[in-house]
Design a protein around this motif. Structure first.
Motif, PDB file in Angstrom:
ATOM      1  N   ARG A 107      -7.668   6.251  26.355  1.00  0.00           N
ATOM      2  CA  ARG A 107      -7.578   5.242  27.406  1.00  0.00           C
ATOM      3  C   ARG A 107      -8.515   5.801  28.664  1.00  0.00           C
ATOM      4  O   ARG A 107      -8.761   5.017  29.506  1.00  0.00           O
ATOM      5  N   SER A 108      -8.940   7.249  28.594  1.00  0.00           N
ATOM      6  CA  SER A 108      -9.845   7.638  29.492  1.00  0.00           C
ATOM      7  C   SER A 108     -11.287   7.607  29.410  1.00  0.00           C
ATOM      8  O   SER A 108     -12.168   8.269  30.248  1.00  0.00           O
ATOM      9  N   MET A 109     -11.588   7.182  28.258  1.00  0.00           N
ATOM     10  CA  MET A 109     -12.954   7.242  27.816  1.00  0.00           C
ATOM     11  C   MET A 109     -13.877   6.606  28.749  1.00  0.00           C
ATOM     12  O   MET A 109     -15.244   6.887  28.918  1.00  0.00           O
ATOM     13  N   HIS A 110     -13.689   5.433  29.468  1.00  0.00           N
ATOM     14  CA  HIS A 110     -14.626   4.675  30.419  1.00  0.00           C
ATOM     15  C   HIS A 110     -13.976   4.806  31.836  1.00  0.00           C
ATOM     16  O   HIS A 110     -14.198   4.183  32.838  1.00  0.00           O
ATOM     17  N   ALA A 111     -13.435   6.195  32.055  1.00  0.00           N
ATOM     18  CA  ALA A 111     -12.910   6.327  33.438  1.00  0.00           C
ATOM     19  C   ALA A 111     -13.907   7.276  34.225  1.00  0.00           C
ATOM     20  O   ALA A 111     -14.335   8.280  32.945  1.00  0.00           O
ATOM     21  N   ASP A 112     -13.730   7.609  35.269  1.00  0.00           N
ATOM     22  CA  ASP A 112     -14.399   8.678  35.923  1.00  0.00           C
ATOM     23  C   ASP A 112     -13.503  10.069  35.971  1.00  0.00           C
ATOM     24  O   ASP A 112     -14.087  11.093  36.020  1.00  0.00           O
ATOM     25  N   GLN A 113     -12.178  10.074  35.586  1.00  0.00           N
ATOM     26  CA  GLN A 113     -11.422  11.051  35.561  1.00  0.00           C
ATOM     27  C   GLN A 113     -10.353  10.901  34.650  1.00  0.00           C
ATOM     28  O   GLN A 113     -10.003   9.561  34.106  1.00  0.00           O
ATOM     29  N   THR A 114      -9.705  12.018  34.028  1.00  0.00           N
ATOM     30  CA  THR A 114      -8.373  11.403  33.137  1.00  0.00           C
ATOM     31  C   THR A 114      -7.487  10.546  33.687  1.00  0.00           C
ATOM     32  O   THR A 114      -7.039  10.588  34.812  1.00  0.00           O
ATOM     33  N   PHE A 204       6.660   7.872  38.623  1.00  0.00           N
ATOM     34  CA  PHE A 204       6.328   8.651  37.561  1.00  0.00           C
ATOM     35  C   PHE A 204       4.862   8.865  37.704  1.00  0.00           C
ATOM     36  O   PHE A 204       4.305  10.019  37.816  1.00  0.00           O
ATOM     37  N   LEU A 205       3.995   7.816  37.577  1.00  0.00           N
ATOM     38  CA  LEU A 205       2.601   7.862  37.359  1.00  0.00           C
ATOM     39  C   LEU A 205       1.843   8.484  38.445  1.00  0.00           C
ATOM     40  O   LEU A 205       0.731   9.135  38.269  1.00  0.00           O
ATOM     41  N   ARG A 210      -4.796  10.980  40.264  1.00  0.00           N
ATOM     42  CA  ARG A 210      -5.308   9.552  39.929  1.00  0.00           C
ATOM     43  C   ARG A 210      -6.519   8.992  41.046  1.00  0.00           C
ATOM     44  O   ARG A 210      -6.785   9.776  41.796  1.00  0.00           O
ATOM     45  N   GLU A 211      -7.310   8.383  40.645  1.00  0.00           N
ATOM     46  CA  GLU A 211      -8.333   7.955  41.527  1.00  0.00           C
ATOM     47  C   GLU A 211      -7.814   7.109  42.544  1.00  0.00           C
ATOM     48  O   GLU A 211      -8.428   7.079  43.650  1.00  0.00           O
ATOM     49  N   LYS A 212      -6.778   6.275  42.181  1.00  0.00           N
ATOM     50  CA  LYS A 212      -6.080   5.602  43.475  1.00  0.00           C
ATOM     51  C   LYS A 212      -4.646   5.801  43.119  1.00  0.00           C
ATOM     52  O   LYS A 212      -4.101   5.679  41.977  1.00  0.00           O
ATOM     53  N   VAL A 213      -3.737   5.223  44.123  1.00  0.00           N
ATOM     54  CA  VAL A 213      -2.465   5.124  44.073  1.00  0.00           C
ATOM     55  C   VAL A 213      -1.771   4.066  42.926  1.00  0.00           C
ATOM     56  O   VAL A 213      -2.621   3.067  42.962  1.00  0.00           O
TER      57      VAL A 213
END
Length: 389
Positions: A107-114, A204-205, A210-213
């Protein structure tokens, strides 16, 4: 231990449905809006917005159900090689952690961070897998009691969570104000992004970087779905115990049909009286029963065709996928699919997918990508390379 061929073929069928997303039948349906045929296919290659189900919605429960089906065979195989309970438990915890991390990685492959999210199929299985293995050492009665406690407890969690007040801002949680899939009355406890599981995730999340809340999941999916997902795996465990039991094939088929029809009937009853709706995205107890019943019927069909009457020549294509399901999952959900797509346009030209006209472009490119993915799995099959966790 001898493999049950029908289970591999059923798993291959499920993974083919997932890999087949590359065909993008919705694009064909949009290009041919007057075609009921393509509309039907597109519907069954898409997830429903909230209540009810499509064929595509059966991918995750089937994959999850089969985890439970094969578990009795897996435990018996390891015991026959001298594994102790301690070593089995150690391997189980390790496998659970790998499944959780693999799901987050994909799920993180196309994100800027985990991207810490726990609603992915692999992650959901990983969260419940250790509990499932412990239950596999219990008596069937204990397994069924646990299933009941899980479903009733999960139902109560939603039922006692207060409904949003009349001024609740649905747009702030990604739900249009007049969204037609919102339910009224008691069933409103299971509405999208205004339920107990959504409230849990907003706490929890946000404990993770995270990049944003985190405010909501766009699809309404939730971390806590792993609890009733464990219920689906328990139903698979029931089916696996029936498969391994010393029974005549006809007796197994009758039991599968009884379980399938019974679960579907109970789920429909709860759904239509408004006690609990059938919603896959938050894995309601009714969905656990309903999808579990359908899984029993799928297993019945594959078992009868493959293992009983042995009409299995056609099934090799699916078997190649099914015996390497983790590899198939990563290929379908990872960067390999994108690599194939780019390569086809590089080597065949920008218009190769226009062979039958623009309406069928995704079918042409998707079919070639699907073939290339299968050829990779076929090469692994021939070389006896099987990814295991």
């Amino acid at each position: 231990m001898q493999r049950v061929a029908s289970v591999d073929v059923y798993r291959g069928f499920v993974m083919l449905l997932m890999m087949g997303e590359v065909l993008n039948l919705s694009a064909v349906s949009r290009a041919l809006p007057d075609s009921a045929f393509w509309h039907m296919l597109a519907f069954n290659q898409s997830h429903v917005e909230w209540q009810w189900f499509s064929l595509h919605d059966m991918i995750q429960p089937s994959f999850t159900f089969l985890v439970g089906v094969v578990l009795p065979y897996s435990i018996a195989s390891r015991k026959s090689k001298g594994a102790t309970f301690g070593s089995l438990l150690k391997h189980t915890v390790k496998r659970s952690v790998i499944l959780i991390l693999l799901g987050i990685f994909l799920r993180s492959m196309h994100a800027d961070q985990t991207y810490f999210t726990f609603e992915d199929t692999l992650t959901q299985i990983g969260l419940g897998y250790t509990f499932l293995v412990l239950l596999a050492f219990c008596k069937p009665r204990t397994q069924l009691i646990t299933l009941g406690v899980i479903l009733i407890g999960y139902w109560l969690l939603f039922a006692v969570y207060p409904l949003p007040d009349p001024n609740f801002d649905y747009r702030a949680v990604g739900v249009p104000p007049n969204w037609p899939y919102n339910m009224d009355g008691f069933a409103a406890h299971w509405n999208k992004n205004s339920n107990a599981a959504w409230a849990f995730d907003t706490w929890f999340l946000n404990l993770f970087p995270r990049e944003k809340v985190f405010l909501y999941n766009g699809g309404g999916y939730a971390t806590l779905s792993f609890i009733p997902t464990l219920g689906t795996m328990i139903l698979g465990l029931v089916a696996g115990n029936i498969l391994r039991a010393d029974l005549e094939p006809g007796k197994r088929i009758r039991l599968f049909l009884q379980w399938g029809a019974g679960l579907i009937g109970i789920a429909l009853f709860f759904h239509f009286i408004g006690v609990n709706p059938i919603v896959k995205r938050i894995w309601t107890p009714a969905w656990t029963l309903f999808s579990g019943g359908i899984c029993f019927l799928f297993l019945t069909a594959f078992y009868w065709i493959i293992d009983v009457i042995r009409k299995d020549r056609w099934s090799f294509f699916l078997k190649v996928i099914g015996v390497n399901s983790i590899a198939a999952y990563v290929i379908a959900d990872g960067g390999i699919k994108t690599f194939f797509q780019r390569s086809l346009f590089i080597h065949l030209g920008a218009d190769f997918d226009q062979l039958f006209g623009s309406a069928y472009a995704t079918l042409v490119s998707g079919a070639l990508v699907l073939l290339l993915e299968w050829l990779v799995l076929h090469w692994m099959y021939k070389k006896k390379i099987f990814l295991k966790i």
